[in-house]
Design an enzyme around this catalytic site. Structure first.
Site, PDB file in Angstrom:
ATOM      1  N   LYS A 124      24.716  27.983  31.483  1.00 51.12           N
ATOM      2  CA  LYS A 124      25.552  26.818  31.168  1.00 51.12           C
ATOM      3  C   LYS A 124      26.331  27.121  29.903  1.00 51.12           C
ATOM      4  O   LYS A 124      25.907  27.948  29.096  1.00 51.12           O
ATOM      5  CB  LYS A 124      24.665  25.589  30.918  1.00 51.12           C
ATOM      6  CG  LYS A 124      25.388  24.267  31.025  1.00 51.12           C
ATOM      7  CD  LYS A 124      25.416  23.777  32.454  1.00 51.12           C
ATOM      8  CE  LYS A 124      26.177  22.492  32.636  1.00 51.12           C
ATOM      9  NZ  LYS A 124      25.955  21.941  33.996  1.00 51.12           N
ATOM     10  N   ASP A 164      31.941  20.720  34.396  1.00 57.60           N
ATOM     11  CA  ASP A 164      30.891  19.740  34.092  1.00 57.60           C
ATOM     12  C   ASP A 164      31.625  18.614  33.352  1.00 57.60           C
ATOM     13  O   ASP A 164      32.858  18.482  33.516  1.00 57.60           O
ATOM     14  CB  ASP A 164      29.764  20.378  33.241  1.00 57.60           C
ATOM     15  CG  ASP A 164      28.505  19.507  33.168  1.00 57.60           C
ATOM     16  OD1 ASP A 164      27.707  19.547  34.103  1.00 57.60           O
ATOM     17  OD2 ASP A 164      28.337  18.765  32.177  1.00 57.60           O
TER      18      ASP A 164
HETATM   19  P1  NDP Z   1      33.104  13.804  34.171  1.00 58.89           P
HETATM   20  O1  NDP Z   1      33.575  14.269  32.857  1.00 58.89           O
HETATM   21  O2  NDP Z   1      34.013  13.878  35.350  1.00 58.89           O
HETATM   22  O3  NDP Z   1      32.590  12.286  34.076  1.00 58.89           O
HETATM   23  C1  NDP Z   1      31.614  11.908  33.183  1.00 58.89           C
HETATM   24  C2  NDP Z   1      31.512  10.384  33.193  1.00 58.89           C
HETATM   25  O4  NDP Z   1      30.399   9.980  32.424  1.00 58.89           O
HETATM   26  C3  NDP Z   1      32.730   9.718  32.595  1.00 58.89           C
HETATM   27  O5  NDP Z   1      32.961   8.499  33.254  1.00 58.89           O
HETATM   28  C4  NDP Z   1      32.323   9.509  31.142  1.00 58.89           C
HETATM   29  O6  NDP Z   1      32.997   8.428  30.522  1.00 58.89           O
HETATM   30  C5  NDP Z   1      30.853   9.219  31.290  1.00 58.89           C
HETATM   31  N1  NDP Z   1      30.145   9.706  30.098  1.00 58.89           N
HETATM   32  C6  NDP Z   1      30.091  10.971  29.642  1.00 58.89           C
HETATM   33  N2  NDP Z   1      29.386  11.045  28.501  1.00 58.89           N
HETATM   34  C7  NDP Z   1      28.991   9.799  28.247  1.00 58.89           C
HETATM   35  C8  NDP Z   1      28.229   9.233  27.225  1.00 58.89           C
HETATM   36  N3  NDP Z   1      27.718   9.966  26.223  1.00 58.89           N
HETATM   37  N4  NDP Z   1      28.001   7.908  27.283  1.00 58.89           N
HETATM   38  C9  NDP Z   1      28.497   7.155  28.295  1.00 58.89           C
HETATM   39  N5  NDP Z   1      29.244   7.643  29.293  1.00 58.89           N
HETATM   40  C10 NDP Z   1      29.479   8.944  29.275  1.00 58.89           C
HETATM   41  O7  NDP Z   1      31.750  14.605  34.462  1.00 58.89           O
HETATM   42  P2  NDP Z   1      30.977  14.822  35.834  1.00 58.89           P
HETATM   43  O8  NDP Z   1      31.162  13.628  36.706  1.00 58.89           O
HETATM   44  O9  NDP Z   1      31.318  16.148  36.344  1.00 58.89           O
HETATM   45  O10 NDP Z   1      29.473  14.886  35.323  1.00 58.89           O
HETATM   46  C11 NDP Z   1      28.632  13.740  35.256  1.00 58.89           C
HETATM   47  C12 NDP Z   1      27.173  14.187  35.210  1.00 58.89           C
HETATM   48  O11 NDP Z   1      26.868  14.929  36.404  1.00 58.89           O
HETATM   49  C13 NDP Z   1      26.787  15.118  34.055  1.00 58.89           C
HETATM   50  O12 NDP Z   1      25.460  14.858  33.703  1.00 58.89           O
HETATM   51  C14 NDP Z   1      26.884  16.502  34.671  1.00 58.89           C
HETATM   52  O13 NDP Z   1      26.082  17.434  33.986  1.00 58.89           O
HETATM   53  C15 NDP Z   1      26.325  16.207  36.068  1.00 58.89           C
HETATM   54  N6  NDP Z   1      26.666  17.154  37.118  1.00 58.89           N
HETATM   55  C16 NDP Z   1      27.963  17.493  37.378  1.00 58.89           C
HETATM   56  C17 NDP Z   1      28.260  18.353  38.412  1.00 58.89           C
HETATM   57  C18 NDP Z   1      29.658  18.699  38.799  1.00 58.89           C
HETATM   58  O14 NDP Z   1      29.826  19.419  39.791  1.00 58.89           O
HETATM   59  N7  NDP Z   1      30.678  18.217  38.114  1.00 58.89           N
HETATM   60  C19 NDP Z   1      27.196  18.963  39.213  1.00 58.89           C
HETATM   61  C20 NDP Z   1      25.873  18.466  38.925  1.00 58.89           C
HETATM   62  C21 NDP Z   1      25.641  17.610  37.898  1.00 58.89           C
HETATM   63  P3  NDP Z   1      34.540   8.547  30.059  1.00 58.89           P
HETATM   64  O15 NDP Z   1      35.325   8.513  31.341  1.00 58.89           O
HETATM   65  O16 NDP Z   1      34.772   7.380  29.204  1.00 58.89           O
HETATM   66  O17 NDP Z   1      34.645   9.857  29.362  1.00 58.89           O
HETATM   67  O1  2IT Z   2      25.269  20.746  36.621  1.00 59.05           O
HETATM   68  C1  2IT Z   2      25.797  21.395  37.554  1.00 59.05           C
HETATM   69  O2  2IT Z   2      25.147  21.768  38.526  1.00 59.05           O
HETATM   70  C2  2IT Z   2      27.231  21.666  37.465  1.00 59.05           C
HETATM   71  N1  2IT Z   2      27.879  21.223  36.528  1.00 59.05           N
HETATM   72  C3  2IT Z   2      27.908  22.499  38.519  1.00 59.05           C
HETATM   73  C4  2IT Z   2      27.661  23.966  38.269  1.00 59.05           C
HETATM   74  C5  2IT Z   2      28.449  24.903  39.138  1.00 59.05           C
HETATM   75  O3  2IT Z   2      28.375  26.109  38.823  1.00 59.05           O
HETATM   76  O4  2IT Z   2      29.100  24.509  40.097  1.00 59.05           O
END
Ligand code: NDP
Ligand code: 2IT
Length: 442
Positions: A124, A164
């Site tokens: 990561k 992420d």
């Molecule tokens: P994004 O940046 O697209 O969205 C994150 C969302 O969470 C936004 O709406 C953001 O608010 C909100 N957020 C982030 N930090 C905070 C905080 N400290 N307090 C409150 N709200 C918060 O990220 P993703 O959707 O990609 O990721 C979301 C979660 O999923 C994370 O935990 C990530 O590690 C996990 N994840 C992501 C994957 C992926 O493929 N993208 C895969 C597996 C897990 P705002 O819009 O106001 O910034």
């Molecule tokens: O938390 C996760 O699994 C991710 N942000 C996606 C990682 C990836 O390599 O697609």
């Protein structure tokens, strides 16, 4: 045989000031305690090897803002374990990013990637850079500078980052362009690319869709179905939006979403077209939702899961769901919590859930659809071909079902058939540990 509390003490002393990392380590080691009763793990120093990253890299990222000022951030990449394949895991751009958070995410990623059954190691990275309020040109200059350093450590067969929090298709595009320019090689060293130049169809949707497929598998296993359920989702980013989209496609009513400023409740069901316009096009906050949906409620501040629902999908960030929030869910009759985010429940909230009559799935199982389709993107890049949306979606469904079947089997084997946290940790841990043991003293 290991004395677990001694091991945890040693790891805590070795990694002071890293609460998120230590929390993740403790959770995994607690779950795999019955497996560790086999003395072969202690003989092979598996705990010592699995909790020490192969390497952790931190670097300066200097970039020039629109006023011409030089700005400085810190970049990170933790290459945790490559027993099963090249390091693989996302990049997070958020002001809260530090070594502890990147290490916890990389550690979780090792086991998540193992659960997919694909040849992927765990890593990561990210930066404390805040993309909010930056112009496209500033984002591009930051990404180029970040990749100038990161490119020294990654490659299609070595380490393959993706998105992420704060890193989506736009950022991946700028980083890919810079990587290609520096290396003069067109290779799949990043996933989550646009489908226009080598990305996989369905990658963008994969984490959210996969989360809902996984939830459906759990409910089916318990003689229930997701169709018709009331669903609360937190977050309003990539994972939350696509989880809500798939839930709606399968006949659910999605009642809530949240972002870092506040949350929305739409009793008629969230209108995702409005949300996508606010979050993905305008890059603004959810307070604007009421302008298009006057009957909906907007609340500023933290979402405490006060809206009654049967399915809860936390999809924002770590430690977003506290003890009070899970108590609200339980009191309101919620049947199942499946994590879209990585470790969204605080340790205290998790303890309550594990002792309550509610189904629970940890992120390393339920959100593995994103990295799984990243693995499929790597395969397509290597083969120089592109699968259709239907093909990728079918593979994603199969992978999510495989993960559920494997972890529920592991949970049953160790006498706690509904403990999917234990099942996921045991299943992931055993796969990685077996691979480490077969590769000698590395
Ligand atoms: P994004 O940046 O697209 O969205 C994150 C969302 O969470 C936004 O709406 C953001 O608010 C909100 N957020 C982030 N930090 C905070 C905080 N400290 N307090 C409150 N709200 C918060 O990220 P993703 O959707 O990609 O990721 C979301 C979660 O999923 C994370 O935990 C990530 O590690 C996990 N994840 C992501 C994957 C992926 O493929 N993208 C895969 C597996 C897990 P705002 O819009 O106001 O910034
Ligand atoms: O938390 C996760 O699994 C991710 N942000 C996606 C990682 C990836 O390599 O697609």
């Amino acid at each position: 045989m290991y004395n677990l509390s001694n091991e945890i003490k040693k790891i805590s002393e070795k990694n002071p000031n890293e609460p998120e990392f230590l929390n993740a380590v403790k959770e995994v080691l607690d779950s795999v305690a019955p497996v560790l009763e086999d003395s072969k793990y202690e003989k092979e120093s598996i705990i010592e090897r699995i909790t020490e990253p192969d390497r952790q890299i931190a670097f300066r990222v200097s970039w020039i803002d629109d006023s011409g000022k030089i700005r400085v951030n810190r970049g990170y990449r933790v290459q945790f374990n490559n027993a099963l394949g090249p390091y693989k895991g996302g990049l997070r751009f958020h002001p809260s990013v530090n070594m502890s958070i990147i290490k916890f995410l990389a550690f979780e990623q090792i086991f998540k990637n193992a659960l997919t059954g694909l040849p992927l190691g765990g890593g990561k990275g990210g930066s404390d850079f805040d993309p909010k309020g930056k112009s496209d040109a500033e984002i591009m200059r930051f990404c180029q500078s970040f990749m100038t350093e990161l490119s020294k450590y990654i490659g299609a067969d070595k380490d393959v980052p993706a998105g992420d929090i704060g890193v989506g298709e736009r950022e991946i595009g700028y980083m890919f362009g810079q990587y290609k320019r520096l290396r003069d090689t067109y290779e799949g060293a990043l996933t989550g690319k646009s489908v226009v130049y080598g990305g996989s169809l369905i990658r963008k949707q994969a984490t959210g869709y996969g989360l809902v497929y996984f939830t459906q598998n759990v409910l089916n296993h318990h003689g229930d179905d997701i169709s018709g359920k009331k669903v609360c989702v937190s977050g309003a980013g990539n994972v939350a939006i696509h989880a809500a989209e798939k839930a709606q496609q399968l006949g659910c009513k999605v009642l809530t979403l949240s972002d870092s400023k506040g949350w929305i409740y739409d009793s008629e069901g969230i209108d995702l077209k409005v949300v996508k316009d606010i979050k993905e096009v305008m890059r603004k906050d959810l307070s604007l939702y009421k302008e298009s949906r006057p009957n909906a409620e907007y609340h500023s501040g933290k979402f405490k899961w006060t809206i009654p629902c049967e399915v809860a999908l936390p999809c924002a960030t770590q430690n977003e769901v506290d003890a009070e929030s899970v108590q609200n869910l339980i009191n309101n009759g919620c049947k199942i919590i499946c994590e879209g985010a990585n470790m969204p429940l605080t340790a205290e909230a998790l303890k309550i859930v594990l002792n309550a009559d509610i189904l629970y799935a940890p992120g390393k199982a339920s959100n593995a659809g994103g990295v799984a389709v990243s693995g499929l993107e790597m395969s397509q890049n290597s083969m120089r071909l592109k699968w259709s949306s239907e093909e990728v979606d079918e593979k994603l469904k199969g992978i999510m079902k495989g993960i559920f079947d494997n972890i529920s089997e592991a949970a049953a084997e160790y006498g706690e058939p509904n403990n999917y946290l234990m099942g996921a940790n045991i299943c992931g841990f055993k796969r990685v540990a077996e691979a480490i043991m077969k590769q000698g003293a590395v």
